[in-house]
Design an enzyme around this catalytic site. Sequence first.
Site, PDB file in Angstrom:
ATOM      1  N   GLN A  63      -5.265  -2.090   9.277  1.00 46.64           N
ATOM      2  CA  GLN A  63      -4.974  -3.321   8.707  1.00 46.64           C
ATOM      3  C   GLN A  63      -5.135  -4.573   9.330  1.00 46.64           C
ATOM      4  O   GLN A  63      -4.939  -4.910  10.629  1.00 46.64           O
ATOM      5  CB  GLN A  63      -3.368  -3.221   8.538  1.00 46.64           C
ATOM      6  CG  GLN A  63      -2.804  -4.278   7.773  1.00 46.64           C
ATOM      7  CD  GLN A  63      -3.293  -4.390   6.127  1.00 46.64           C
ATOM      8  OE1 GLN A  63      -3.162  -3.474   5.514  1.00 46.64           O
ATOM      9  NE2 GLN A  63      -3.879  -5.535   5.581  1.00 46.64           N
TER      10      GLN A  63
ATOM     11  N   LYS B  92       0.883  -1.252   0.172  1.00 43.64           N
ATOM     12  CA  LYS B  92      -0.042   0.032  -0.110  1.00 43.64           C
ATOM     13  C   LYS B  92       0.798   1.419   0.117  1.00 43.64           C
ATOM     14  O   LYS B  92       0.452   2.196  -0.685  1.00 43.64           O
ATOM     15  CB  LYS B  92      -1.079   0.110   1.324  1.00 43.64           C
ATOM     16  CG  LYS B  92      -1.996  -0.869   1.049  1.00 43.64           C
ATOM     17  CD  LYS B  92      -2.992  -1.260   2.342  1.00 43.64           C
ATOM     18  CE  LYS B  92      -3.763  -2.542   2.046  1.00 43.64           C
ATOM     19  NZ  LYS B  92      -4.570  -2.935   3.211  1.00 43.64           N
TER      20      LYS B  92
ATOM     21  N   ASP C 218     -11.553   1.769   3.731  1.00 45.95           N
ATOM     22  CA  ASP C 218     -11.597   0.621   3.348  1.00 45.95           C
ATOM     23  C   ASP C 218     -13.349   0.446   3.374  1.00 45.95           C
ATOM     24  O   ASP C 218     -13.673  -0.673   3.023  1.00 45.95           O
ATOM     25  CB  ASP C 218     -11.256  -0.206   4.717  1.00 45.95           C
ATOM     26  CG  ASP C 218     -10.000  -0.896   4.463  1.00 45.95           C
ATOM     27  OD1 ASP C 218      -9.466  -0.839   3.165  1.00 45.95           O
ATOM     28  OD2 ASP C 218      -9.329  -1.300   5.441  1.00 45.95           O
TER      29      ASP C 218
END
Length: 298
Positions: A97, A53, A120
């Site tokens: 994460q 990322k 997300d």
Amino acid sequence: MSLKLDGKKLSLEIEEKLKNYIYLNKTTVKRNPGLAVIRIGEDPASGVYVKNKEKACSRVGIESFIFHLKETVEQKEVEQLINKLNLDNNIDGMLLQLPIPKKFDEQKLISFINPEKDVDGLNEKNIGKLVKNESAMRSCTPAGIINLLRSQNIIIEGKNIVVIGRSLLVGKPLSLMLLNLNGTVTMTHSKTINLNKICKEADILIAAAGKPNLVDSSFVKEGAVIIDVGIHRLTSTDKSKTRLCGDVLLEDVIPKVFAYTPVPGGVGPMTVTMLLVNTIFSWQKQFGLSSTLNNLLP
Ligand code: NAD
């Protein structure tokens, strides 16, 4: 010959557009978009995903801020960090994460993330907007899949679509996105009876069960489109070699289908690209920039 839905190629094309968009707008707004990534503990796969990322951000001009916390940190301290990042004007997007160690209340932490920064798309406000088919951040893997289908003009409206898996991360948001696009969606899961019979009715079959090679040609209708979300690292019996595979036994299925996604190089790269799209979406909203990205968020 079947068509390969090349997620790697498409993600590079989209990244090029994102890079230009940032380049054209950053002089007006005086800063690049910013993405904060919170990682807790030492899960090695998470380490790799966070690195990927970070690299993707730097390719397009997003500044990334990595917060790697020890497993011994308390829930309250993570909540405080999220609150601080919620108020930080240099941060447009933020993600936790996953997976995180079991001792944390994952859903509570996600609820703490400002929905405007929830890149997300997992916060209940963004899920709620998805249910209502209102514009918002969309979960990255499902949004990436929709973009892959669209890139090859694969029609969703009116099609029979079977999704294997009902997770909050993939199966549920994906089914809602497909439904919003007028697909006729069947959600299946580990308790579904006669799974392969149901799958065989699908014009588009999407496998997100997390089970290596679950789907073989007996699940697939001639001429269907098959999307493989699963990603598994298999080790040879003598442990000397590893290889990646998905939920689909591709060599068995490819001769039968109209189109398929490879593993690796299909859904995976699109997931990271959609994270970049969401971050820029938030940046453009904050500064009232004209939008050229909204068609990427289903
Ligand atoms: P999960 O374990 O949270 O959910 C799996 C779902 O599949 C569950 O709803 C379960 O009911 C269903 N399922 C399990 N076994 C089944 C079976 N035998 N038959 C039918 N349904 C079954 O997993 P997830 O987070 O949704 O991820 C699924 C897979 O996708 C994993 O392999 C994961 O690594 C991969 N993944 C890939 C990406 C990417 O970017 N490529 C992103 C997210 C997840």
